[in-house]
Design an enzyme around this catalytic site. Structure first.
Site, PDB file in Angstrom:
ATOM      1  N   ASP A 138       0.816  -1.223   0.000  1.00  9.66           N
ATOM      2  CA  ASP A 138       0.000   0.000   0.000  1.00  9.66           C
ATOM      3  C   ASP A 138       0.850   1.274   0.000  1.00  9.66           C
ATOM      4  OD1 ASP A 138      -2.626   1.083  -0.045  1.00  9.66           O
ATOM      5  OD2 ASP A 138      -2.460   1.586   2.079  1.00  9.66           O
ATOM      6  N   HIS A 162      26.011  -6.792   7.938  1.00  9.70           N
ATOM      7  CA  HIS A 162      26.332  -6.622   9.359  1.00  9.70           C
ATOM      8  C   HIS A 162      27.368  -7.640   9.836  1.00  9.70           C
ATOM      9  CE1 HIS A 162      23.767  -3.309  10.216  1.00  9.70           C
ATOM     10  NE2 HIS A 162      22.709  -3.915   9.714  1.00  9.70           N
TER      11      HIS A 162
END
Length: 746
Positions: free
Chosen positions: A662, A701
């Site tokens: 959306d 990471h």
């Protein structure tokens, strides 16, 4: 009247632990050097609380990386790939689990509830052989005792530990993690017995999952666990600490019914409705640790309001049974306002960092005991009044513009498939286009240049020249590697939120307001104290400069309004969504200026959209409505040929995938590689996604460099569930925490 602190920041006032960790990881210092820095920090924290008059001082809240990973170590729940053969878990195994190593990847990392702190997710299954493998909790209790401080040892509660875990690779997703309770409780009993033997009189179990929407099966697990622990806990005062939200009536009933428990810690800042449950039913003779001082924000406590709440609670639970506490660990706030030399006096008077919150807790406890510090309370009242009436807080034009947003959903006029066609005609990208997320490695030299410019040690001309040279280096490298959509590498930015906040009105900045995000990674959240607007363009010069160096598309790089909001210390005098709409309007101005400057691809990062999702399902729809709307506001005015990207990282996205759709971005890049490609399961289950999507193929990471085969395997897994014409190939996240020696081969 007693006082208590749930937990305290670990990094140190000047990030001493960060630098010690990084020096150790780079093999520039020894394990002993790291342990000495840690011991000095713990000692200063305990002494500070003791000197401030705090009665219940926590231990075992310090961590070299993460408290959940510490619990995994305590339980010996090391995944087999790390080659641990038993015995006390040392730094090698511990940091391999956290960061990976040359041969194996790290464990998954995800957000701690709705904070910007990350924890390492335990990987469990029916075959894990639990064993008592880290004596850290007992060692730190003894360490504090030797310094003359009798602390309250803190453990992640057994039920929360299991509920925060995931089935290990190869274990059925339907495996009941709570079925492992009988296997981990014997280790908890060993730890408790050792703490008792060492002289502990109190113990704190953090059970924050009690604030989630739990079914009766999960709630019964708490009852079963503490039934089982009751005889071992005999002779100890037991505090069950909850935080971050209200308790449901069922969870509260479960909590106050737990056997062997002496005290309940409740967050009365974010869980104000829990007060009604306390008023209507609080068990006689039990202690209430009342979390009235906010552990997650930096505003000075309204002492008069807190005192009034505490007086009311005193009448319910009894004077001797009320303990003044923080709402949660102070891990989520900055360390000490004393270190802030550049904040002006007015704004400084409105704030309280961890050290000041300790003083507030004790001041409230003393006031309840009849020893009210009238001068301290008066100064606090004056600061509260000053903040309410200060003209710098309010901007009428901004409030009017935000109010005018009502009544439109701010969607782009054309649907995404038509826009992608128009963009492809303009950009002419190949199948499986490659890009990166934004930042490139931040070298020591680059950091030096920024630092010297801020300190007026080099001229603006010299600074611009140095940054342009860095951008050229990054552009040339991407062209050499044949990346399709380029980034400028963000050499002018220390932090993605701080950079924008410094250029927006309504924000204030600290010098040392660092907060731990994960491991050694610290962020310095801006402080939003007033209405937000954009006085002038923020990124157009650098994006245009970078685009002039290449014929390939150059992404304009912005941070989205929801992420700026969620990664800042936000004003608490108006609803969060109102502040978010103000930020959205400021970013909208920037997007439109980038488009005018000829930037055809603009990335608006919403890395923290999922993080702000309320912990209770009943509040999800309202949050997602205004958060997604805020994102759409930023780009509703651009042409169809301007491609809008967004980026999200390190959260569970599957439950909000329809809200992500959306958002109506043209392309979304999203973390995927560290979470066992959990994201792809959504598409396997039939969710249709028509916009461009780039699930990450490289875990940035970890220092580990993935092989070509590994990346190809990830792409093939994506192609099994996603259309070829919408798939992008990219890392999980920005590259600034890595070194070029890792980034280039990856």
């Amino acid at each position: 009247m007693a006082s208590h602190i749930v937990g305290y920041p670990r990094m140190g006032p000047k990030r001493e632990l960060k630098f010690a960790l990084e020096s150790f990881w780079d093999k520039k210092s020894s394990a002993e050097d790291l342990q000495k820095v840690a011991a000095d920090l713990r000692s200063s924290i305990w002494k500070q609380m003791s000197n401030a008059g705090i009665k219940y001082i926590p231990s075992n809240t310090f961590s070299y990386y993460d408290q959940v990973l510490d619990a995994t170590s305590m339980l010996g729940a090391v995944p087999p790939r790390y080659g641990w053969n038993g015995g006390e878990i040392g730094f090698d195994t511990y940091f391999s689990m956290a960061r990976g190593n040359a041969s194996v990847p790290a464990m998954e990392m995800t957000k701690w509830f709705d904070t910007n702190y990350h924890f390492i997710v335990p990987e469990l299954g029916p075959d894990v052989n639990f064993s008592y493998a880290s004596h850290k909790a007992v060692d730190e209790y003894k360490e504090a005792k030797q310094l003359g401080v009798n602390t309250v040892p803190v453990l992640i509660g057994p039920v929360s530990y299991l509920l925060l875990s995931k089935p290990a690779k190869g274990v059925e997703k339907t495996f009941s993690l709570l079925s492992l309770l009988p296997k981990i409780l014997p280790i908890y009993k060993e730890v408790i017995s050792e703490l008792k033997a060492a002289g502990a009189s109190w113990i704190q179990f953090d059970e924050p999952t009690l604030v989630l929407d739990l079914d009766s099966y999960k709630l019964q697990a708490f009852t079963a666990a503490y039934d089982d622990l009751e005889s071992t806990l005999s002779g100890l005062n037991v505090l069950i600490e909850t935080y971050f939200a209200d308790l449901t009536a069922e969870a509260y009933k479960t909590l106050i019914g737990l056997k062997g428990v002496t005290a309940y810690g409740l967050d009365l800042v974010r869980g104000a409705q829990t007060l009604d449950l306390v008023r209507s039913n609080f068990p006689k003779g039990k202690y209430l640790f009342a979390g009235v001082v906010d552990g997650r924000n930096i505003w000075a406590n309204d002492l008069a309001a807190s005192f009034s709440t505490l007086k009311e609670l005193e009448a319910v639970v009894g004077k001797e049974n009320l303990v003044v506490s923080t709402s949660c660990s102070l891990l989520h706030t900055a360390v000490d306002l004393v270190n802030e030399t550049k904040l002006d006096d007015e704004i400084k008077s409105w704030l309280a960092f961890a050290a000041q919150k300790v003083v507030e807790v004790n001041a409230l406890a003393k006031a309840l005991a009849g020893q009210k510090d009238e001068a301290f309370f008066s100064a606090n009242a004056a600061a509260q009044a000053s903040r309410k009436s200060s003209p710098r807080v309010t901007n009428e034009a901004v409030q009017k513009a935000a109010a005018a947003l009502k009544g439109s959903d701010h969607r782009r006029a054309t649907n995404v498939s038509a826009r992608l066609d128009a963009q492809q005609k303009k950009l002419n990208l190949p199948i499986l286009p490659t890009t990166t997320i934004g930042s490139f490695p931040q070298t020591l030299e680059l950091r030096r240049v920024r630092r010297e410019f801020k300190a007026n040690k080099i001229s603006e001309d010299d600074y611009i020249k140095a940054i342009k040279e860095e951008i050229k280096k990054v552009v040339d490298l991407q062209e050499e590697l044949d990346i399709d959509v380029l980034v400028h590498g963000e050499p002018e930015r220390n932090d993605m939120v701080e950079y924008f906040g410094e250029q927006l009105s309504g924000f204030a900045f600290t010098v040392n307001g660092w907060v731990q995000s994960y491991g050694s990674r610290c962020v310095k959240p801006p402080i939003i104290y007033g209405d937000v607007s954009r006085p002038k363009p923020m990124t157009v010069f650098w994006s245009s400069t970078a685009q002039s160096m290449t014929a390939r598309p150059m992404k304009g790089m912005l941070t989205g309004p929801v992420t700026i909001l969620n990664w800042s210390f936000v004003r608490n005098d108006q609803p969060r969504f109102e502040t978010c709409y103000q930020i959205a309007l400021a970013i909208k101005d920037e997007v439109e200026d980038l488009e005018k400057a000829g930037i055809n691809v603009i990335q608006i990062d919403e890395a923290a959209l999922r993080e702000g999702l309320p912990l209770r399902k009943s509040e999800h729809a309202f949050y997602l409505k205004w958060a997604v709307h805020s994102f759409r506001i930023t780009n509703c005015g651009v042409q169809d040929t301007t491609q809008i990207h967004t980026h999200m990282c390190y959260s569970n996205f599957n439950d909000i995938i329809h809200s992500i759709i959306d958002m109506d971005a043209d392309v979304i890049t999203i973390e995927n590689s560290r979470s066992d490609e959990k994201l792809l399961s959504v598409f396997r289950e039939g969710v249709k996604y028509g916009a461009g999507i780039g699930p990450g193929v490289y875990d940035i990471h970890s220092p580990r460099i993935p092989s070509t085969e590994e990346i190809a395997d990830r792409i093939n897994k994506m192609l099994a569930v996603l259309e070829t014409n919408i798939l992008w190939v990219n890392p999980d996240c920005g590259l600034k925490t890595r070194k070029y020696a890792e980034v280039k081969p990856a």
